[in-house]
Design an enzyme around this catalytic site. Structure first.
Site, PDB file in Angstrom:
ATOM      1  N   VAL A 115      47.823  37.212  40.093  1.00 61.55           N
ATOM      2  CA  VAL A 115      48.210  38.296  40.990  1.00 61.55           C
ATOM      3  C   VAL A 115      49.580  37.981  41.588  1.00 61.55           C
ATOM      4  O   VAL A 115      49.824  36.858  42.032  1.00 61.55           O
ATOM      5  CB  VAL A 115      47.170  38.475  42.119  1.00 61.55           C
ATOM      6  CG1 VAL A 115      47.576  39.641  43.014  1.00 61.55           C
ATOM      7  CG2 VAL A 115      45.792  38.710  41.537  1.00 61.55           C
TER       8      VAL A 115
ATOM      9  N   ASP B  17      30.014  44.480  41.869  1.00 55.85           N
ATOM     10  CA  ASP B  17      30.405  43.148  42.320  1.00 55.85           C
ATOM     11  C   ASP B  17      30.908  43.199  43.763  1.00 55.85           C
ATOM     12  O   ASP B  17      31.974  42.688  44.089  1.00 55.85           O
ATOM     13  CB  ASP B  17      31.460  42.561  41.374  1.00 55.85           C
ATOM     14  CG  ASP B  17      31.591  41.043  41.534  1.00 55.85           C
ATOM     15  OD1 ASP B  17      30.718  40.436  42.181  1.00 55.85           O
ATOM     16  OD2 ASP B  17      32.565  40.477  41.024  1.00 55.85           O
TER      17      ASP B  17
END
Ligand SMILES: *[C@@H]1O[C@H](CO)[C@@H](O)[C@H](O)[C@H]1NC(C)=O
Ligand SMILES: *[C@@H]1O[C@H](CO)[C@@H](O)[C@H](O)[C@H]1NC(C)=O
Ligand SMILES: *[C@@H]1O[C@H](CO)[C@@H](O)[C@H](O)[C@H]1NC(C)=O
Length: 975
Positions: free
Chosen positions: A683, A811
């Site tokens: 990221v 999730d």
């Protein structure tokens, strides 16, 4: 009426014909034009999908030739018949009631809406009014002027408020009054009805009538059908009802009536259909012995006692008898059903005894026989073995004995055979091969014996087999694995021997397997470990030997019992956990260093095989680690490169208005901007020229263990296992279409054949997990935590209920809830990376496992994971917010997570308070406990018991501490 009939479509002839008519009947035309206008108004006010319906409704024709319109000899409209024509729209009663001769208005079974206006009261000639089965709203108007009404159908039309019962006073000709299935205001039985002497049919079920049935009902002696079901009626059935000698149908079910079936009820000799089930009636059935015309009698769920009248056995029309859940005693008439094409009997849960009547299926029509929980005795009549129409055969919990007739096992349409808890004998015969519809075979606690027939594998619909507590012997048939639907197999407490068939591993739906208390021997098949749904495994008290297969470690069992066998060797590490404490008792050959009651496995006793296995496993791990290292090395090297631009051709798809270009993003994917590494990619934080910040997730399109690199030119998505992972594409599409303040914003995706960039809004405060568990809890006051909870709940509610097709996140966890500069939450990471990761991985499945500690229990045994699994995970997040603890903590102990830790502390108020984070100050602890209660509801073991996210949001809003403060302030202010 033939005057208007058009002999040919020739237009000039039409005009001429019309002209001649106009000359001849100008007076009639005057009224006609008024009627024409009102019908054309009706036409334009309603719509329907069938163009031919109103094709004839044109001004060039006589209204008397309009489709659905009838006239009298004066050519005045007297009837409109447009029921069941798919009409929508709002009726213009002001226009309709301009038809001064209108007697019949039939508009039932459409989808008309809006209110019925008071203008209806001007249709004073109406005799027949049918507005039933529509979608009107508001209350029904006063129609006292409609004195000629004979038929009034207003049932199931959406009316509310108070019905104008007063209007009925003058309608002395009324034959039919049908107002049921409307949500009127609750009202006592309207006495206006009691003067309607001519009434034949009174339908007032489900329209909020309370109080008692007035005795004057007995004055309505013309009634043939009286329906008052599903109201709030109390008190007795009035004895005067016995004056309704013409009554053919009487429906009183779903009320609170008490008392008895009144004396004189037997006078209702024409009664064919009688249903007073679900009331509190007492007394006996003796009055019913005279009702020889009865076809259907439903009196279940009352307090009726006494015997079933012997006369029922002679009734020539009775086909349907439901008397379950009463206190009836005695035996059933032995000739019951023998005269008729009998269909259904349910007399379960009474105190009936004696033999089962043998002839209920004499005409070969019976579908359901339910006599559970009585004291019936004797044998199952042989006649039932030929009852090919039977779908339910449920005779459990009686005292039936003797051999089960062979044909019973093979009834071709039977869906459930339930004979448990009797004293039945004999084998299950090979006839069972014919039971193609059988889904449940329940025969526990009997004296059945013999071998289990291999033909059972032909009963291919079987999902449940429960033969617990019988005397079956011999082997479990090897071909039992052919039962592809089997989910529950209970064979405990029999005399079975031989091996556990390896083939059971083919029963992919198997969730419960109990073979306890038999004489099974040999090894536990390794293949049991491959059953994906197995949840309950009990093999205790047999003579099983050999080692516990290591494959069992891969199952998520809620129960594992291998006790009292002859197992040897080490207990696999992952099975020596607290949840399975006791699972291994009574196996002297087992060893373990973790299970306290077993001797430790000394290294001397380890045989060579174990050593070799450990070596091979160790080597494999080493190879995998090396490969992993190489992969990350390669990836990091790649990322070290100055820019991605130019390496590949990139394809950008944007989902919002963008203030940046593809190049700006590509230029920024470099080491110095790296802010995080995840399992599936890195990221980066990108700062745009205009000061705006973005988060870019760079996902490699190749997993560490995937050997074949994608070929240049192959589109990225086709590389994913296309048959199973079509979700990827739709997942990006879903995420891109989401618009909610509490759901992370995906600006665009930029893909090449090698990797994919997902450009999100940048959230400077990291994840909730980081804030809660990495020391920096200080900013998180209770009010802030509560607002994070509420915001995240709203985001999840939006996913489940707010955006068309429900999106299941799969999730939800605190590390996937990101916080913006004001600590407002965003739900992020839509399992997207997980899908890619899984598809790149070895087994290429799209099954997303979620994260340990947050996974709902049903993930272990069913593939039907739905929104309620997210609700569970969200409950875990709430527990984290309240307690400040992680989903898994060392202090919770082995194999325990925050949910079991919390549930273990619900004993008393003191220990409940100890759940709450110590840094939350005393006065706010009660507020936190309110949220804890919601968390507990969310983490209910059964998905059905968990609230929806809609409800969770409501509950959280109700628990809002800031609301509490404002209420307190307001109250103080008014002092
Ligand atoms: C219906 O009758 C009322 C009076 O009862 C009157 O005011 C109204 O104009 C009438 N409507 C029509 C369409 O005739
Ligand atoms: C109606 O029934 C009541 C009570 O059952 C009775 O007293 C009364 O006389 C009846 N009225 C008529 C008109 O039959
Ligand atoms: C029957 O119901 C009425 C009204 O609910 C009540 O007053 C009465 O006591 C009940 N009678 C019996 C026998 O339970």
């Amino acid at each position: 009426m033939t005057v208007f009939k058009l002999p040919s479509p020739n237009a000039s002839f039409m005009c001429l014909h019309f002209f001649v008519f106009l000359l001849r009947a100008s007076a009639v035309v005057a009224t006609s034009s008024k009627e024409l206008q009102s019908l054309l108004n009706l036409k334009s006010a309603v719509q329907n999908s069938n163009p031919s319906l109103f094709a004839s409704w044109v001004s060039t024709r006589s209204v008397c030739n309009f489709n659905g319109v009838t006239c009298n000899s004066d050519n005045s409209v007297i009837g409109i018949e447009l029921s069941n024509r798919g009409l929508t729209g709002t009726l213009p009663f002001d226009s309709i009631c301009q038809l001064q001769s209108l007697q019949r208005l039939s508009l039932g079974f459409n989808s008309l809406s809006g209110t019925v206006s008071a203008d209806l009261d001007n249709c004073t000639k109406l005799q027949y009014l049918d507005l039933g089965n529509n979608n009107f709203n508001g209350s029904f108007p006063d129609i006292s002027s409609l004195k000629n009404l004979k038929y009034m159908y207003l049932n199931m039309s959406g009316f509310t408020g108070t019905f104008p019962w007063n209007s009925l006073k003058t309608m002395t000709s009324l034959l039919v009054l049908s107002v049921g299935d409307n949500q009127f205001d609750i009202t006592p039985f309207p006495h206006e009805i009691l003067g309607l002497d001519n009434l034949n049919w009174l339908y007032m079920s489900n329209c909020s009538i309370s109080g008692s049935i007035p005795p004057e009902i007995g004055n309505l002696t013309e009634l043939i059908d009286l329906e008052l079901a599903d109201n709030y009626l109390t008190g007795k059935i009035p004895a005067e009802i016995s004056r309704l000698k013409n009554l053919w149908q009487l429906e009183l079910y779903d009320n609170n009536l008490n008392g008895t079936i009144p004396a004189g009820f037997g006078n209702l000799t024409k009664l064919q259909l009688f249903d007073a089930s679900n009331n509190s009636l007492g007394g006996d059935l003796s009055e019913l012995r005279f009702l020889t015309e009865l076809q259907s009698l439903h009196l279940h769920n009352n307090g009726l006692s006494g015997r079933v009248p012997a006369e029922f056995g002679e009734f020539k029309n009775l086909v349907d008898l439901s008397l379950y859940s009463n206190n009836l005693t005695g035996s059933l008439p032995q000739k019951l059903g023998s005269w008729t094409e009998f269909i259904y009997i349910d007399v379960s849960t009474n105190n009936l005894y004696g033999p089962i009547p043998p002839d209920m299926c004499k005409r070969g029509t019976m579908e359901k026989l339910l006599i559970l929980q009585n004291k019936f005795s004797g044998e199952i009549p042989a006649t039932y073995a030929n009852c090919r129409t039977l779908t339910r055969f449920r005779v459990s919990q009686n005292s039936l004995s003797g051999v089960v007739p062979s044909g019973i096992w093979g009834l071709p349409n039977v869906d459930v055979i339930e004979i448990s808890e009797n004293e039945l004998e004999g084998p299950i015969t090979s006839d069972i091969a014919n039971a193609k519809s059988l889904t449940e075979l329940r025969a526990r606690e009997n004296n059945l014996s013999g071998d289990l027939p291999p033909e059972i594998s032909n009963a291919s619909s079987l999902g449940t087999i429960d033969l617990t507590g019988n005397q079956f012997s011999g082997d479990i048939p090897e071909n039992i694995g052919e039962l592809g639907q089997l989910s529950n197999l209970h064979l405990e407490r029999n005399w079975l021997s031989g091996n556990i068939p390896d083939s059971l591993s083919s029963c992919l739906h198997l969730s419960d397997l109990s073979l306890a208390y038999n004489s099974l021997s040999g090894k536990i098949p390794d293949s049991l470990g491959s059953l994906p749904s197995l949840n309950y495994l009990n093999l205790s008290n047999n003579q099983l030997s050999g080692q516990i297969p290591a494959t069992l470690s891969s199952l998520r069992l809620s129960l594992l019992d291998l006790s009292y066998n002859r197992l040897t060797g080490p207990v696999p590490e992952s099975l020596s956990i607290e949840a399975y404490n006791g699972s291994f008792v009574g196996n002297n050959g087992l060893c373990s260093s973790n299970v306290t009651y077993l001797r430790p496995c000394s290294s001397h006793s380890r045989d060579v095989r174990t050593f070799i296995i450990s070596f091979v496993v160790g080597f494999a791990v080493l190879v995998a680690l090396t490969a992993f290292y190489m992969f990350f090395k390669r990836r990091d090297q790649k990322d070290d490169g100055h820019s991605l631009k130019g390496d590949y051709s990139w394809d950008m798809k944007s989902y919002h208005v963008l203030s940046f270009t593809e190049d700006e993003i590509l230029d920024s994917i470099k080491q110095e901007n790296l802010i995080g590494k995840g399992g599936s990619g890195n990221v980066y934080k990108v700062s745009l020229k205009d000061g705006k910040e973005l988060a870019v997730k760079h996902i490699w399109n190749i997993g560490p263990t995937n050997s074949s690199r994608s070929q240049p030119g192959t589109p990225m998505l086709s590389k994913l296992d296309s048959s199973r992972c079509r979700e990827f594409d739709s997942e990006v599409r879903t995420l891109s279409s989401l618009r909610h303040v509490n759901v992370i914003k995906l600006y665009c995706s930029i893909t090449s054949e090698d990797s994919s960039l997902l450009v999100y809004e940048y959230l400077p405060n990291g994840s909730l997990w980081d804030r809660l568990h990495s020391g920096n809890k200080l900013g998180l006051h209770w009010q802030t935590r509560f607002e994070i909870a509420l915001g995240a709940a709203r985001g999840l509610e939006y996913l489940h209920h707010g955006c068309g097709r429900p999106v299941i996140h799969r999730d939800i966890k605190s590390s996937n809830i990101l916080l913006d500069e004001f600590l407002k939450p965003r739900i992020a990471d839509f399992g997207l990376a997980k899908i890619i990761q899984a598809s790149g991985g070895r087994d290429s499945t799209c099954v997303i496992a979620g994260t340990h500690g947050y996974i709902a229990p049903e993930y272990g045994y069913t593939s039907r994971v739905n929104e309620k699994s997210d609700v569970y995970s969200f409950g875990v997040v709430l527990m984290e917010l309240v307690s400040g603890k992680r989903a898994i903590e060392l202090e919770f102990g082995d194999s325990r997570d925050i949910v079991s830790w919390v549930f273990g502390k619900l004993k008393n108020k003191e220990s409940v308070v100890s759940i709450v984070d110590v840094i939350i100050p005393e006065p706010l602890k009660d507020e936190a406990i309110k949220v804890l209660k919601i968390a507990i509801l969310c983490t209910a073991r059964l998905p059905e018991l968990r609230p929806t996210m809609k409800t969770v949001v409501q509950m959280l809003e109700d628990a809002d501490p800031s609301k509490l403060v404002s209420i307190v302030v307001a109250e103080n202010g008014s002092d």
